[in-house]
Design a protein around this motif. Structure first.
Motif, PDB file in Angstrom:
ATOM      1  N   LEU A  50      37.430  45.647  45.149  1.00  0.00           N
ATOM      2  CA  LEU A  50      37.320  45.350  43.714  1.00  0.00           C
ATOM      3  C   LEU A  50      38.452  46.017  42.931  1.00  0.00           C
ATOM      4  N   TYR A  51      38.634  47.319  43.121  1.00  0.00           N
ATOM      5  CA  TYR A  51      39.605  48.045  42.298  1.00  0.00           C
ATOM      6  C   TYR A  51      41.050  47.775  42.719  1.00  0.00           C
ATOM      7  N   ALA A  52      41.256  47.394  43.976  1.00  0.00           N
ATOM      8  CA  ALA A  52      42.594  46.985  44.397  1.00  0.00           C
ATOM      9  C   ALA A  52      42.992  45.683  43.704  1.00  0.00           C
ATOM     10  N   VAL A  53      42.083  44.715  43.686  1.00  0.00           N
ATOM     11  CA  VAL A  53      42.351  43.434  43.018  1.00  0.00           C
ATOM     12  C   VAL A  53      42.477  43.642  41.510  1.00  0.00           C
ATOM     13  N   PHE A  54      41.647  44.516  40.954  1.00  0.00           N
ATOM     14  CA  PHE A  54      41.704  44.859  39.523  1.00  0.00           C
ATOM     15  C   PHE A  54      43.110  45.319  39.146  1.00  0.00           C
ATOM     16  N   SER A  55      43.676  46.206  39.952  1.00  0.00           N
ATOM     17  CA  SER A  55      44.995  46.766  39.660  1.00  0.00           C
ATOM     18  C   SER A  55      46.069  45.685  39.653  1.00  0.00           C
ATOM     19  N   VAL A  56      46.060  44.842  40.667  1.00  0.00           N
ATOM     20  CA  VAL A  56      47.092  43.811  40.793  1.00  0.00           C
ATOM     21  C   VAL A  56      46.937  42.726  39.716  1.00  0.00           C
ATOM     22  N   SER A  57      45.706  42.376  39.407  1.00  0.00           N
ATOM     23  CA  SER A  57      45.445  41.278  38.474  1.00  0.00           C
ATOM     24  C   SER A  57      45.905  41.572  37.052  1.00  0.00           C
TER      25      SER A  57
END
Length: 203
Positions: A50-57
């Motif tokens: 979740l937080y990895a995708v959050f950062s990139v998005s």
């Protein structure tokens, strides 16, 4: 229809946004704590995703906000939170990982739109007050969420009732975002300047 004095509009709509976020994050933060307790390793892995995708998005959300607008971007992001909460009623890896990816994108959209919406209502005189007002409402979710979780877990109710309660509360918060009014444009409309590009954000 209630008429609100123009000078009170920033306080009214930032307060409404803060209240909506309070309800949405009472639900999400309560579930986030339970995920690592009930789902163990799967819970940690899905939160990491979740937080990895959050950062990139966050690099592409300005373009989405340009087309959807602040209110609808926040509402779309909130739906990803509700989906994640619902999936955790019966945690299955095949659903939790896609829900985490979707929530990572939705969280970036929600928070980017929130920051832009708050900035639009703000000026040099009220920016501190409006920021404090929003986060005052928002941070109360940590108190309310823990109280609700403690009360339900200590009762004889099955644990899935906690997810139903959180999903209901979060849904009220998501609907609350639809009450937000667009910020009046006093100067040149941003749409005349065209959508932001990813290159312009990085350079």
């Amino acid at each position: 229809m209630v008429s609100i004095p123009e000078h009170r509009l920033p306080v009214v709509f930032v307060s409404l946004m803060g209240l909506a976020f309070f309800l949405l994050f009472v639900a999400f933060n309560g579930v986030q704590v339970l995920v690592t307790t009930l789902s163990k390793e799967l819970g940690f892995e899905t939160l990491m995703t979740l937080y990895a995708v959050f950062s990139v998005s966050n690099f592409v959300t300005p373009l989405v906000i340009y087309y959807l607008g602040h209110k609808w971007s926040m509402f779309a992001g909130s739906l990803a939170y509700l989906f994640f909460i619902g999936v955790n009623m019966k945690p299955i890896a095949g659903l939790m990982f896609p829900a985490s990816i979707l929530l990572g994108m939705g969280a970036a959209l929600l928070w980017s739109a929130q920051g832009a919406y708050l900035a639009r209502w703000s000026n040099d005189k009220n920016v501190g007050m409006l920021s404090g007002l929003f986060f005052g409402f928002f941070m109360l979710n940590l108190v309310a969420g823990n109280l609700i979780s403690g009360a339900v877990l200590q009762s004889s109710l099955p644990s899935y009732w906690l997810f139903i309660i959180f999903l209901t509360i979060g849904s009220v918060g998501a609907v609350g975002l639809l009450t937000l009014r667009p910020v009046p444009v006093s100067n040149k409309d941003d749409h005349e300047q065209g959508p932001p590009s990813v290159r312009s954000l990085l350079l």
